[in-house]
Design an enzyme around this catalytic site. Sequence first.
Site: not given
Length: 259
Positions: A166, A151
Amino acid sequence: MTSTTTARTAVITGAASERGIGMTVADRYARDGWAIAILDLDGDRAAQVAAEIGERHGVPAFGTAANVADEASVTAAHAAVQAEVDAGRLPAVGALANIAGITSPVPFLETDLALWNKVMAVNATGTYLVTKAFLPAMLDAGWGRIVNMSSVSAQRGGGVFGKVPYSAAKAAILGFTKALAREIADSGVTVNSVTPGAVDTNIRVGSTPESEAKLAADIPIGRVASTEEIAAVFAFLSSDDAAYLQGTNIDINGASHLH
């Protein structure tokens, strides 16, 4: 479609969710002529989605349950896919798309160890476990494609939706990808990663129309990515044309992060 894909199966994790990247990636693989095997926490849904995609594109398809964070579950899912291969219902596995993941918008001081471990387990440990299960057969065949979902949050340090756990988990995937790619560089199996920015999916649980509009406005290209645009990158990295890409990361973020 190429002769390489028509004789091989693509395994996609986390591909049973509506409006998810995984489902679109599975559909793109099938459209390109791959057989598909979908692994998802919801085994019934995985089987249903696989059957629908397989019928739509006329390719062999299989779906089964897998908790990617649990070694025994991954082992069982791998055995189920291998049984389909051994029975001739699926061709040999040639590609693995590690897409299953969860995010966490919780500010750092409000996190606890349980949340940290869960986010790390699904994203980073899941990528490790599924890759370790499916890689040996690819090495034996001398051909394979592994594409890992990271990401832009790993590169920017958050700033999209997911916060510290995350971003840390997705950064771990980047390091994993590069190290494994280097280790098996001359094997015929490639290992690469993709770092999307904001994508039109349901992952941002709790977002509002206002927050979504602001998110899009903050992206220089003026919109979030479609799942089809992400799937196209997975398809390319799994193709014969990507044979010389090893340990590469492809950014797809609409110029929200340039480096």
